[in-house]
Design an enzyme around this catalytic site. Structure first.
Site, mmCIF file in Angstrom:
data_model
loop_
_atom_site.group_PDB
_atom_site.id
_atom_site.type_symbol
_atom_site.label_atom_id
_atom_site.label_comp_id
_atom_site.label_asym_id
_atom_site.label_seq_id
_atom_site.Cartn_x
_atom_site.Cartn_y
_atom_site.Cartn_z
ATOM 1 N N GLY A 81 -1.747 -3.242 -2.940
ATOM 2 C CA GLY A 81 -2.755 -4.269 -3.127
ATOM 3 C C GLY A 81 -4.160 -3.780 -2.888
ATOM 4 O O GLY A 81 -5.122 -4.380 -3.375
ATOM 5 N N SER A 123 -8.183 0.625 2.296
ATOM 6 C CA SER A 123 -6.923 0.217 2.924
ATOM 7 C C SER A 123 -7.184 -1.062 3.685
ATOM 8 O O SER A 123 -7.946 -1.061 4.664
ATOM 9 C CB SER A 123 -6.388 1.293 3.868
ATOM 10 N N GLU A 260 5.907 -8.768 -5.477
ATOM 11 C CA GLU A 260 5.714 -9.050 -4.048
ATOM 12 C C GLU A 260 5.810 -10.530 -3.717
ATOM 13 O O GLU A 260 6.347 -10.900 -2.673
ATOM 14 C CB GLU A 260 4.370 -8.491 -3.577
ATOM 15 N N HIS A 276 3.375 3.362 -29.041
ATOM 16 C CA HIS A 276 3.779 4.739 -29.319
ATOM 17 C C HIS A 276 5.037 5.134 -28.544
ATOM 18 O O HIS A 276 5.435 6.291 -28.575
ATOM 19 C CB HIS A 276 2.628 5.696 -28.994
ATOM 20 N N LYS A 371 8.786 1.094 5.748
ATOM 21 C CA LYS A 371 7.866 1.683 6.727
ATOM 22 C C LYS A 371 8.574 1.992 8.038
ATOM 23 O O LYS A 371 8.315 3.028 8.667
ATOM 24 C CB LYS A 371 6.675 0.755 6.958
#
Length: 386
Positions: A81, A123, A260, A276, A371
């Site tokens: 994000g 961040s 999300e 393509h 995480k």
């Protein structure tokens, strides 16, 4: 008409049969507090105010102290994000820039980064390990740096090292703070001389979005394109198509928000590139293809005339292979106003899809689990650093 219109000439209704699909569950207003305890819907519906507040934050930032005479390229580093800021800045530089802006979505920077580069580190949490690694890489390369964050290690490091920083309000989800993250970056780049005319566009975004919020507000039943599209996509895997540039980034945003917020697969691509390669991919596995719904994100003012033709012909070639083909068209006074309208639309769409699936749009348990697993020491080794 300003805003979005579902459907396009000759394709007002879904292409293909929807027989055999399970009934669409209606979400009662009384259930919303249970489904959305952290208020993601309210955050999205108040995003016009966030665009205005972000501009105030940006205008209060100190100057970067660099310009096109000292910097030949800009890298914007971020993930998720926060990382979509890099895609937006890259499009802005393509349209209005004096130097290239390159996204960096990983643990390192391009090999050419050096003292004549500016690295923008974005961040929201300030603790994204990839972005912290890029902070170190920028320092090693001797690059100029700019930080946008709400706190965390990134804010602490920036204060210690004297890096110009935009501190944005914390406590939310990165994806719910796109204006807070992107506006300071664009304004800082313009005031340093890397972009031209963007701040003026940003000043009109909030005003443009207010009536659209009312038109697409949850609970409004008459002519609500968001609700109509969400119900049409119920039980399908959405695929979002946009023209290269602003609407391609909106398609990326749509895909990520559905992932999300609605906790379901979604994909995106851009024209003309998809003509393509991806267009051929709808030719086999008919039963699989019938589980997808394609949504065009359109803006005539932002499309090459040949790309507009490609949308029409692409739909004619592959539209009957999928369960649904719809268009949402965005109007507005400036490219950034139209882009912000598309972001509002797809953000609301993702929350509506979450409600239809009885999902809380805020938690991202898979990311949290990932995480935690990454923070564990690998077998026979030490815990990895940031």
């Amino acid at each position: 008409m300003s805003g979005a219109r579902s459907g396009s000439p000759g394709r007002e209704a879904p292409i293909g049969s929807r027989s055999g699909r399970r009934p669409i569950p209606r979400v009662e207003e009384a259930r919303l507090a249970q489904l959305d305890p952290e208020g993601m819907l309210a955050t999205v519906e108040h995003s016009s105010e966030q665009w205005a507040g972000a501009l105030e934050i940006a205008r209060a930032m100190p100057a970067l102290g660099v310009g096109p005479g000292t910097v030949r390229a800009v890298v914007v580093a971020g993930m998720g994000g926060s990382g979509i800021v890099a895609d937006i800045a890259s499009v802005a530089a393509h349209r209005y820039g004096r130097v290239p802006v390159v996204p960096a979505k990983g643990y390192d920077l391009p090999g050419w980064v050096g003292p004549d580069s500016l690295v923008v580190l974005v961040s929201y949490s300030g603790d994204t390990e990839e972005t912290l690694a890029c902070l170190d890489a920028a320092a090693t390369a001797g690059a100029h740096r700019l930080v946008v964050t709400s706190g965390g290690q990134l804010a602490g490091r920036a204060a210690e090292e004297g890096i110009v920083t935009a501190r944005v309000p914390g406590g939310g989800q990165p994806r719910a703070n796109l204006p807070n993250l992107v506006v300071p970056v664009l304004v800082a780049l313009e005031r340093a001389g890397f972009l031209e005319g963007v701040e003026e566009q940003l000043a009109g975004v909030s005003r443009h979005l207010r009536p659209l919020v009312e038109r697409w507000r949850h609970g409004r039943a008459d002519g609500n394109d968001v609700t109509d599209l969400a119900e049409s996509l119920h039980g399908l895997v959405p695929v979002f198509y946009g023209s290269v540039g602003w609407l391609a980034v909106a398609a990326l945003r749509a895909k990520s928000q559905v992932n999300e917020n609605a906790k379901r697969p979604a994909f995106w691509h851009e024209l003309p590139e998809l003509d393509h390669n991806e267009i051929v991919g709808w030719g086999a596995l008919p039963e699989v293809c019938r589980r997808y719904g394609i949504v065009e994100l359109r803006s005539a003012a932002d499309e090459h005339t040949q790309v507009a033709r490609r949308f029409t012909v692409t739909g004619e070639v592959v539209g009957d292979r999928v369960a649904l083909w719809r268009s949402a068209t965005f109007d507005g006074p400036t490219p950034l106003a139209r882009f912000a309208a598309a972001v509002l639309f797809v953000d609301l769409l993702s929350v509506h899809l979450a409600f239809l699936e009885q999902q809380d749009p805020t938690p991202v348990e898979a990311i949290s689990l990932l995480k935690r697993r990454l923070a564990e020491p690998p077998p026979g080794g030490d815990a990895p650093g940031p």
